[in-house]
Design a protein around this motif. Structure first.
Motif, PDB file in Angstrom:
ATOM      1  N   PHE A   1      -2.641   6.017  11.585  1.00 52.46           N
ATOM      2  CA  PHE A   1      -1.528   5.922  10.624  1.00 52.46           C
ATOM      3  C   PHE A   1      -1.554   4.620   9.821  1.00 52.46           C
ATOM      4  CE2 PHE A   1      -0.204   8.493  14.286  1.00 52.46           C
ATOM      5  CZ  PHE A   1      -0.150   9.721  13.663  1.00 52.46           C
ATOM      6  N   LEU A   2      -2.784   4.155   9.527  1.00 55.30           N
ATOM      7  CA  LEU A   2      -2.918   3.021   8.611  1.00 55.30           C
ATOM      8  C   LEU A   2      -2.461   3.459   7.224  1.00 55.30           C
ATOM      9  CD1 LEU A   2      -6.377   1.746   9.867  1.00 55.30           C
ATOM     10  CD2 LEU A   2      -4.230   0.476   9.989  1.00 55.30           C
ATOM     11  N   GLU A   3      -2.285   2.512   6.348  1.00 53.85           N
ATOM     12  CA  GLU A   3      -1.748   2.824   5.025  1.00 53.85           C
ATOM     13  C   GLU A   3      -2.624   3.787   4.230  1.00 53.85           C
ATOM     14  OE1 GLU A   3      -0.787  -0.851   3.064  1.00 53.85           O
ATOM     15  OE2 GLU A   3       0.750  -1.336   4.549  1.00 53.85           O
ATOM     16  N   HIS A   4      -3.933   3.727   4.427  1.00 49.18           N
ATOM     17  CA  HIS A   4      -4.833   4.603   3.659  1.00 49.18           C
ATOM     18  C   HIS A   4      -4.971   5.991   4.280  1.00 49.18           C
ATOM     19  CE1 HIS A   4      -7.659   3.058   6.722  1.00 49.18           C
ATOM     20  NE2 HIS A   4      -8.349   4.155   6.481  1.00 49.18           N
ATOM     21  N   HIS A   5      -4.382   6.216   5.440  1.00 53.57           N
ATOM     22  CA  HIS A   5      -4.529   7.505   6.107  1.00 53.57           C
ATOM     23  C   HIS A   5      -3.649   8.586   5.477  1.00 53.57           C
ATOM     24  CE1 HIS A   5      -6.031   5.587  10.100  1.00 53.57           C
ATOM     25  NE2 HIS A   5      -7.031   5.923   9.307  1.00 53.57           N
TER      26      HIS A   5
ATOM     27  N   GLY B   1       8.549 -10.097  13.646  1.00 54.54           N
ATOM     28  CA  GLY B   1       7.900 -11.407  13.654  1.00 54.54           C
ATOM     29  C   GLY B   1       6.495 -11.406  13.077  1.00 54.54           C
ATOM     30  N   THR B   2       5.959 -10.222  12.762  1.00 52.36           N
ATOM     31  CA  THR B   2       4.609 -10.160  12.190  1.00 52.36           C
ATOM     32  C   THR B   2       4.689 -10.040  10.673  1.00 52.36           C
ATOM     33  OG1 THR B   2       4.474  -7.729  12.332  1.00 52.36           O
ATOM     34  CG2 THR B   2       3.714  -9.008  14.274  1.00 52.36           C
ATOM     35  N   PRO B   3       3.639 -10.459   9.991  1.00 44.46           N
ATOM     36  CA  PRO B   3       3.628 -10.295   8.527  1.00 44.46           C
ATOM     37  C   PRO B   3       3.782  -8.833   8.098  1.00 44.46           C
ATOM     38  CG  PRO B   3       1.911 -11.838   9.200  1.00 44.46           C
ATOM     39  CD  PRO B   3       2.475 -11.229  10.460  1.00 44.46           C
ATOM     40  N   LEU B   4       3.183  -7.904   8.850  1.00 47.93           N
ATOM     41  CA  LEU B   4       3.305  -6.489   8.495  1.00 47.93           C
ATOM     42  C   LEU B   4       4.764  -6.034   8.583  1.00 47.93           C
ATOM     43  CD1 LEU B   4       1.834  -3.862   7.693  1.00 47.93           C
ATOM     44  CD2 LEU B   4       1.620  -3.366  10.149  1.00 47.93           C
ATOM     45  N   PHE B   5       5.444  -6.406   9.644  1.00 48.12           N
ATOM     46  CA  PHE B   5       6.863  -6.063   9.802  1.00 48.12           C
ATOM     47  C   PHE B   5       7.664  -6.630   8.632  1.00 48.12           C
ATOM     48  CE2 PHE B   5      11.178  -6.675  11.281  1.00 48.12           C
ATOM     49  CZ  PHE B   5      11.452  -5.524  12.009  1.00 48.12           C
ATOM     50  N   ASN B   6       7.432  -7.890   8.327  1.00 43.07           N
ATOM     51  CA  ASN B   6       8.170  -8.537   7.232  1.00 43.07           C
ATOM     52  C   ASN B   6       7.919  -7.837   5.898  1.00 43.07           C
ATOM     53  OD1 ASN B   6       9.141 -10.337   9.116  1.00 43.07           O
ATOM     54  ND2 ASN B   6       7.622 -11.913   8.617  1.00 43.07           N
ATOM     55  N   ARG B   7       6.658  -7.462   5.652  1.00 41.64           N
ATOM     56  CA  ARG B   7       6.330  -6.773   4.398  1.00 41.64           C
ATOM     57  C   ARG B   7       6.992  -5.401   4.347  1.00 41.64           C
ATOM     58  NH1 ARG B   7       2.015  -3.437   2.657  1.00 41.64           N
ATOM     59  NH2 ARG B   7       0.709  -3.946   4.450  1.00 41.64           N
TER      60      ARG B   7
ATOM     61  N   ARG C   1      10.444   0.072   4.127  1.00 46.70           N
ATOM     62  CA  ARG C   1       9.672   1.125   4.801  1.00 46.70           C
ATOM     63  C   ARG C   1       9.968   1.250   6.288  1.00 46.70           C
ATOM     64  NH1 ARG C   1       3.532   0.829   3.274  1.00 46.70           N
ATOM     65  NH2 ARG C   1       3.596   2.673   4.565  1.00 46.70           N
ATOM     66  N   LEU C   2      10.734   0.326   6.846  1.00 46.28           N
ATOM     67  CA  LEU C   2      11.061   0.410   8.273  1.00 46.28           C
ATOM     68  C   LEU C   2      12.191   1.410   8.480  1.00 46.28           C
ATOM     69  CD1 LEU C   2      10.997  -3.354   9.298  1.00 46.28           C
ATOM     70  CD2 LEU C   2       9.243  -1.619   9.735  1.00 46.28           C
ATOM     71  N   ILE C   3      12.153   2.138   9.581  1.00 50.45           N
ATOM     72  CA  ILE C   3      13.232   3.052   9.918  1.00 50.45           C
ATOM     73  C   ILE C   3      14.403   2.207  10.414  1.00 50.45           C
ATOM     74  CG2 ILE C   3      13.953   4.907  11.484  1.00 50.45           C
ATOM     75  CD1 ILE C   3      11.015   5.908  11.331  1.00 50.45           C
ATOM     76  N   PRO C   4      15.563   2.328   9.770  1.00 51.18           N
ATOM     77  CA  PRO C   4      16.711   1.481  10.127  1.00 51.18           C
ATOM     78  C   PRO C   4      17.119   1.636  11.592  1.00 51.18           C
ATOM     79  CG  PRO C   4      17.137   2.707   8.105  1.00 51.18           C
ATOM     80  CD  PRO C   4      15.866   3.247   8.682  1.00 51.18           C
ATOM     81  N   ASP C   5      17.462   0.513  12.207  1.00 50.85           N
ATOM     82  CA  ASP C   5      17.971   0.478  13.582  1.00 50.85           C
ATOM     83  C   ASP C   5      17.029   1.116  14.598  1.00 50.85           C
ATOM     84  OD1 ASP C   5      20.376  -0.784  12.716  1.00 50.85           O
ATOM     85  OD2 ASP C   5      21.104   1.192  12.060  1.00 50.85           O
TER      86      ASP C   5
ATOM     87  N   ASN D   1       7.660   3.700  13.679  1.00 45.54           N
ATOM     88  CA  ASN D   1       8.899   2.966  13.386  1.00 45.54           C
ATOM     89  C   ASN D   1       9.017   2.650  11.893  1.00 45.54           C
ATOM     90  OD1 ASN D   1       6.875   0.970  13.373  1.00 45.54           O
ATOM     91  ND2 ASN D   1       8.258  -0.617  14.132  1.00 45.54           N
ATOM     92  N   PHE D   2       8.198   3.311  11.107  1.00 50.78           N
ATOM     93  CA  PHE D   2       8.216   3.101   9.660  1.00 50.78           C
ATOM     94  C   PHE D   2       7.991   4.433   8.956  1.00 50.78           C
ATOM     95  CE2 PHE D   2       3.835   2.917  10.938  1.00 50.78           C
ATOM     96  CZ  PHE D   2       3.107   3.462   9.892  1.00 50.78           C
ATOM     97  N   VAL D   3       8.284   4.441   7.667  1.00 50.20           N
ATOM     98  CA  VAL D   3       8.079   5.635   6.860  1.00 50.20           C
ATOM     99  C   VAL D   3       6.652   5.593   6.313  1.00 50.20           C
ATOM    100  CG1 VAL D   3       8.823   6.896   4.805  1.00 50.20           C
ATOM    101  CG2 VAL D   3      10.521   5.733   6.258  1.00 50.20           C
ATOM    102  N   HIS D   4       5.864   6.597   6.697  1.00 52.13           N
ATOM    103  CA  HIS D   4       4.490   6.725   6.209  1.00 52.13           C
ATOM    104  C   HIS D   4       4.493   7.787   5.111  1.00 52.13           C
ATOM    105  CE1 HIS D   4       0.192   7.500   6.068  1.00 52.13           C
ATOM    106  NE2 HIS D   4       0.004   6.452   6.858  1.00 52.13           N
TER     107      HIS D   4
END
Length: 178
Positions: A85-89, A119-125, A131-135, A148-151
């Motif tokens: 589930f990487l971004e290019h997938h 705490g990771t750059p990916l999470f922050n981005r 793109r993160l699923i709320p709560d 835990n994110f919208v792909h």
């Protein structure tokens, strides 16, 4: 690398022998060399092969298929891991990359779902991009069950079954492993 080399010098000087299971990148394994690992007593190595797409410096110019075969030919057990589930997938590229990971024929393979962690750059981005699923509960961020994110190409809920099917495909081709 310097600590590993120092340890080997000390082991050889003291005529001490140990067996290690290590986590190492393909880049470091290649730099140290298989002979060094054998002399050090490495009986197993876990390395991330991630994806065939050139995204990670640690894999630049390295053929994971050949490296795994070389390690195994020298008695070193290999656990490899890749990221789903990487971004290019999309469905087609993910399917191809699962086949590619399985074709490496490591002794064991771990499929992990991309999981942006706090705490990771990916999470922050992903947070900045909305793109993160709320709560989303921290306790569910396992990399095995649900995204835990919208792909753009996959529903969060279908990730577990796709991941399980990747493990089944590895089992069907390479046999059982832990």
């Amino acid at each position: 690398i310097d600590r590993a080399r120092g340890l080997l010098r000390r082991m050889e000087k003291e005529d001490k022998h140990y067996i290690f299971f290590v986590f190492a990148s393909a880049e470091i394994i290649t730099e140290l060399g298989i002979d060094f690992l054998v002399r050090l007593g490495v009986g197993g190595v876990w390395m991330g092969i991630e994806t065939p797409k050139p995204m990670f410096e640690k894999l630049e110019g390295i053929d994971p298929h050949a490296l795994v075969k070389d390690l195994q030919a020298n008695g070193i057990t290999v656990i490899s891991s890749s990221i789903l589930f990487l971004e290019h997938h999309d469905r087609e590229t993910l399917d191809r990359e699962i086949d590619w990971a399985v074709s490496v024929e490591s002794d064991m393979h771990q499929f992990m779902q991309l999981t942006p962690l706090p705490g990771t750059p990916l999470f922050n981005r992903y947070q900045a991009e909305g793109r993160l699923i709320p709560d989303f509960p921290y306790t569910k961020m396992s990399g095995q069950n649900v995204l835990n994110f919208v792909h753009p190409h996959f529903k969060a809920e279908e990730a577990m079954e796709i991941t399980r099917e990747a493990f089944r495909r590895a089992y069907r081709k390479n046999g059982p492993s832990v």
